[in-house]
Design an enzyme around this catalytic site. Structure first.
Site, PDB file in Angstrom:
ATOM      1  N   HIS A   1      -7.255  -6.271   0.737  1.00  0.00           N
ATOM      2  CA  HIS A   1      -6.127  -5.343   0.728  1.00  0.00           C
ATOM      3  C   HIS A   1      -5.001  -5.806   1.650  1.00  0.00           C
ATOM      4  O   HIS A   1      -3.827  -5.650   1.320  1.00  0.00           O
ATOM      5  CB  HIS A   1      -6.613  -3.951   1.134  1.00  0.00           C
ATOM      6  CG  HIS A   1      -5.564  -2.898   1.025  1.00  0.00           C
ATOM      7  ND1 HIS A   1      -4.861  -2.656  -0.148  1.00  0.00           N
ATOM      8  CD2 HIS A   1      -5.086  -2.007   1.938  1.00  0.00           C
ATOM      9  CE1 HIS A   1      -3.999  -1.669   0.052  1.00  0.00           C
ATOM     10  NE2 HIS A   1      -4.112  -1.264   1.307  1.00  0.00           N
TER      11      HIS A   1
ATOM     12  N   SER B   1       0.833  -1.196   0.000  1.00  0.00           N
ATOM     13  CA  SER B   1       0.000   0.000   0.000  1.00  0.00           C
ATOM     14  C   SER B   1       0.875   1.256   0.000  1.00  0.00           C
ATOM     15  O   SER B   1       1.630   1.470  -0.945  1.00  0.00           O
ATOM     16  CB  SER B   1      -0.958  -0.052   1.199  1.00  0.00           C
ATOM     17  OG  SER B   1      -2.046   0.808   1.020  1.00  0.00           O
TER      18      SER B   1
END
Length: 254
Positions: free
Chosen positions: A234, A84
């Site tokens: 994620h 990320s």
């Protein structure tokens, strides 16, 4: 800035950067497997974990933090992996200092711009009355008013620490992150490309790497491979650690 990091294992160096609101601790379970073959550097990026806090916070600065760490450790070149926000840091690093990166791994993030989408998390973190809470359970209860997902709250609570007097503090620089949250989503904006092998590793249930991102990925990282980890969102390294370890090892050994 001298970043805090944990070093473990032996072999070629592999540096891992966490995402927003995270810390080096997020990668311990992955490191326990990879340290058998690599020297792992689990890094707290600035304003996170046990690294120093600063009003200055953007990818240009975080790239220089990483360069300083490598130079301090005598690393001319290393494998880099980032998740990320950490993925954006290592992408920017590879484009600016390509000779210092042997192979690159980017976990569930693309080079494009991402609009701010962490409002509820920021509101929840800010809402916790650190001066009044007596336990992590009380902090969790306050967070739950803004963040219903227990897993996300437990992830965030890993950044809840204690000061010298025993009171609760956030180990993340919440003030600066809240003020400069737009910096996290900024797109890569460089003219060059990174030509060494690059792995983009997305969560199959995540929307962070989409079909529309493939053009930018090809532009900046022409020697790339894109795979999706099944049954993962994620936080793919927490949801499917074995699959992530197997994928990373296969890529680095290829």
């Amino acid at each position: 800035m001298k970043l805090n990091f944990k070093k473990t294992g032996s072999g070629e160096p592999l540096i891992i950067l966490h995402g927003l609101f995270g810390s080096a601790d997020n990668w311990f379970s992955i490191a326990k497997e990879l340290e058998k073959d690599y020297t792992l550097y689990l890094v707290d990026q600035r304003n996170h974990g046990d690294s120093p806090q600063s009003e200055d916070w953007n990818y240009d600065i975080m790239v220089e933090d990483l360069k300083e760490l490598m130079e301090d450790e005598g690393l001319d070149k290393a494998f880099l992996m980032g998740h990320s926000m950490g993925g954006k840091t290592v992408m920017n690093f590879a484009l600016k200092y390509p000779d210092m990166v042997k192979k690159l791994i980017v976990a569930d993030i693309a080079p494009r711009y991402y609009p701010v989408h962490h409002q509820s998390i920021l509101e929840g973190l800010i809402s916790v009355d650190l001066a009044q809470i007596k336990s992590r359970k009380e902090a969790d209860d306050q967070l739950s008013k803004h963040i219903p997902e227990a897993g996300i709250r437990q992830f965030l609570l890993k950044s809840l620490g204690r000061d010298k007097e025993g009171g609760f503090i956030w180990k993340i620089n919440l003030k600066v992150i809240n003020e400069k949250i737009e910096e996290v989503g900024k797109a890569l904006d460089q003219d060059n490309s990174f030509d060494n092998p690059t792995l983009f590793m997305g969560g199959a249930d995540s929307k962070y790497i989409q079909e529309k991102d493939k053009e930018d990925i090809e532009k900046y990282f022409p020697n790339h491979h894109l795979i999706y980890i099944k049954n993962a969102g994620h936080w793919l390294h927490a949801e499917q650690p074995k699959a992530v370890v197997d994928t990373v090892r296969a890529f680095l050994e290829r």
